[in-house]
Design a protein around this motif. Structure first.
Motif, mmCIF file in Angstrom:
data_model
loop_
_atom_site.group_PDB
_atom_site.id
_atom_site.type_symbol
_atom_site.label_atom_id
_atom_site.label_comp_id
_atom_site.label_asym_id
_atom_site.label_seq_id
_atom_site.Cartn_x
_atom_site.Cartn_y
_atom_site.Cartn_z
ATOM 1 N N ARG A 64 4.825 -6.220 24.410
ATOM 2 C CA ARG A 64 5.815 -5.239 24.879
ATOM 3 C C ARG A 64 5.168 -3.871 25.087
ATOM 4 O O ARG A 64 5.420 -3.190 26.080
ATOM 5 C CB ARG A 64 6.962 -5.146 23.867
ATOM 6 N N ALA A 65 4.307 -3.479 24.161
ATOM 7 C CA ALA A 65 3.626 -2.183 24.267
ATOM 8 C C ALA A 65 2.661 -2.170 25.453
ATOM 9 O O ALA A 65 2.580 -1.172 26.180
ATOM 10 C CB ALA A 65 2.886 -1.874 22.963
ATOM 11 N N LEU A 66 1.923 -3.254 25.649
ATOM 12 C CA LEU A 66 1.004 -3.335 26.789
ATOM 13 C C LEU A 66 1.763 -3.240 28.106
ATOM 14 O O LEU A 66 1.310 -2.590 29.053
ATOM 15 C CB LEU A 66 0.191 -4.632 26.737
ATOM 16 N N ALA A 68 4.696 -1.689 28.526
ATOM 17 C CA ALA A 68 5.187 -0.311 28.630
ATOM 18 C C ALA A 68 4.079 0.654 29.053
ATOM 19 O O ALA A 68 4.342 1.641 29.748
ATOM 20 C CB ALA A 68 5.795 0.137 27.297
ATOM 21 N N ALA A 69 2.850 0.360 28.656
ATOM 22 C CA ALA A 69 1.717 1.233 28.998
ATOM 23 C C ALA A 69 1.112 0.893 30.357
ATOM 24 O O ALA A 69 0.234 1.611 30.837
ATOM 25 C CB ALA A 69 0.644 1.136 27.914
ATOM 26 N N GLY A 70 1.554 -0.198 30.961
ATOM 27 C CA GLY A 70 0.997 -0.604 32.247
ATOM 28 C C GLY A 70 -0.398 -1.187 32.139
ATOM 29 O O GLY A 70 -1.186 -1.100 33.080
ATOM 30 N N LEU A 71 -0.718 -1.815 30.995
ATOM 31 C CA LEU A 71 -2.067 -2.338 30.765
ATOM 32 C C LEU A 71 -2.177 -3.855 30.919
ATOM 33 O O LEU A 71 -3.268 -4.409 30.774
ATOM 34 C CB LEU A 71 -2.543 -1.938 29.363
ATOM 35 N N VAL A 72 -1.084 -4.517 31.225
ATOM 36 C CA VAL A 72 -1.106 -5.975 31.319
ATOM 37 C C VAL A 72 -2.089 -6.443 32.389
ATOM 38 O O VAL A 72 -2.938 -7.302 32.129
ATOM 39 C CB VAL A 72 0.310 -6.538 31.569
ATOM 40 N N LYS A 111 -3.399 5.558 24.852
ATOM 41 C CA LYS A 111 -4.523 5.959 23.995
ATOM 42 C C LYS A 111 -4.638 5.034 22.786
ATOM 43 O O LYS A 111 -5.732 4.564 22.458
ATOM 44 C CB LYS A 111 -4.333 7.412 23.550
ATOM 45 N N VAL A 112 -3.518 4.732 22.149
ATOM 46 C CA VAL A 112 -3.538 3.865 20.965
ATOM 47 C C VAL A 112 -3.961 2.447 21.351
ATOM 48 O O VAL A 112 -4.808 1.835 20.698
ATOM 49 C CB VAL A 112 -2.162 3.862 20.257
ATOM 50 N N LEU A 113 -3.392 1.918 22.416
ATOM 51 C CA LEU A 113 -3.705 0.543 22.804
ATOM 52 C C LEU A 113 -5.144 0.370 23.268
ATOM 53 O O LEU A 113 -5.802 -0.612 22.923
ATOM 54 C CB LEU A 113 -2.732 0.063 23.883
ATOM 55 N N THR A 114 -5.665 1.319 24.039
ATOM 56 C CA THR A 114 -7.053 1.194 24.506
ATOM 57 C C THR A 114 -8.055 1.448 23.375
ATOM 58 O O THR A 114 -9.227 1.085 23.501
ATOM 59 C CB THR A 114 -7.338 2.116 25.709
ATOM 60 N N THR A 134 -17.780 1.451 20.399
ATOM 61 C CA THR A 134 -17.070 2.401 21.252
ATOM 62 C C THR A 134 -15.935 1.683 21.959
ATOM 63 O O THR A 134 -16.128 0.617 22.545
ATOM 64 C CB THR A 134 -18.023 3.032 22.285
ATOM 65 N N THR A 135 -14.759 2.264 21.888
ATOM 66 C CA THR A 135 -13.575 1.658 22.487
ATOM 67 C C THR A 135 -13.425 2.080 23.942
ATOM 68 O O THR A 135 -14.050 3.047 24.396
ATOM 69 C CB THR A 135 -12.303 2.070 21.731
ATOM 70 N N VAL A 136 -12.564 1.378 24.656
ATOM 71 C CA VAL A 136 -12.243 1.740 26.039
ATOM 72 C C VAL A 136 -11.610 3.130 26.063
ATOM 73 O O VAL A 136 -11.808 3.895 27.002
ATOM 74 C CB VAL A 136 -11.317 0.679 26.668
ATOM 75 N N GLU A 137 -10.896 3.489 25.016
ATOM 76 C CA GLU A 137 -10.268 4.814 24.900
ATOM 77 C C GLU A 137 -11.321 5.913 24.810
ATOM 78 O O GLU A 137 -11.074 7.055 25.158
ATOM 79 C CB GLU A 137 -9.338 4.811 23.667
ATOM 80 N N GLY A 138 -12.520 5.566 24.332
ATOM 81 C CA GLY A 138 -13.611 6.539 24.251
ATOM 82 C C GLY A 138 -14.012 6.923 22.841
ATOM 83 O O GLY A 138 -15.066 7.523 22.645
#
Length: 179
Positions: A64-66, A68-72, A111-114, A134-138
């Motif tokens: 659901r969060a993915l 909402a964030a448009g990351l699917v 930011k949280v999901l990445t 290192t995460t995708v978020e940076g």
């Protein structure tokens, strides 16, 4: 009588030597190898990261969060990706209102999901030997082995190496929040 004393002395000396040998071979527990992380049963990947997570049934909040964030669509892409996936129970353990606040703020949610995603496929053997990633978020995730368990920030990897066609999922017991 002398023979009995010599036998007794030899037996006692042998027992003392064996005791010392066992103590000397005990080693330092801090040097012990980590307890293996439970891994998913070996099987051919049955779908991409999103399909595998959805089929598992315990990532409905993450899905659901993915969405909402448009990351699917991103996580359905070629990858490869490594996802440290918090379970529904991990999301339920967040302080009251935190999930609703994240879902209402797409930038913060993204930011949280990445922060849970690392570029490339990093298996449990590789994760256990890292100190950071290192995460995708940076930002940088802290990784350590503690009491035989792999920790990612303050979350524990509960199941590792859930294979997907475009990467791998490691199930964690907490939602990671970047600093």
């Amino acid at each position: 009588m002398k023979v009995v004393r010599w036998r007794t002395a030899l037996l006692l000396a042998g027992a003392a030597f064996a005791s010392l040998a066992m103590v000397a071979c005990g080693g330092d527990d801090d040097e012990a190898a980590p307890t293996p992380i439970p891994t998913a049963p070996p099987a051919a990947a049955s779908g991409d990261i999103i399909e595998v997570a959805t089929a598992a049934g315990n990532f409905t909040t993450l899905a659901r969060a993915l969405e909402a964030a448009g990351l699917v669509e991103t996580l359905k892409g070629d990858g490869p990706f490594t996802v440290f996936a918090p379970t529904d129970e991990a999301f339920a353990a967040l302080p009251a209102g935190t999930l609703d606040d994240l879902l209402a703020d797409r930038d913060q949610l993204t930011k949280v999901l990445t922060y849970h995603v690392v570029a490339g496929k990093v298996t449990s053997d590789q994760v256990a030997s890292l100190t950071q990633a290192t995460t995708v978020e940076g930002s940088t995730l802290r990784i350590k082995v503690e009491n035989g368990k792999v920790m990612v920030d303050d979350a524990t990897v509960t199941t590792a190496d859930v294979e997907a066609t475009n990467g791998v999922i490691h199930v964690i017991d907490k939602v990671l929040i970047p600093e």
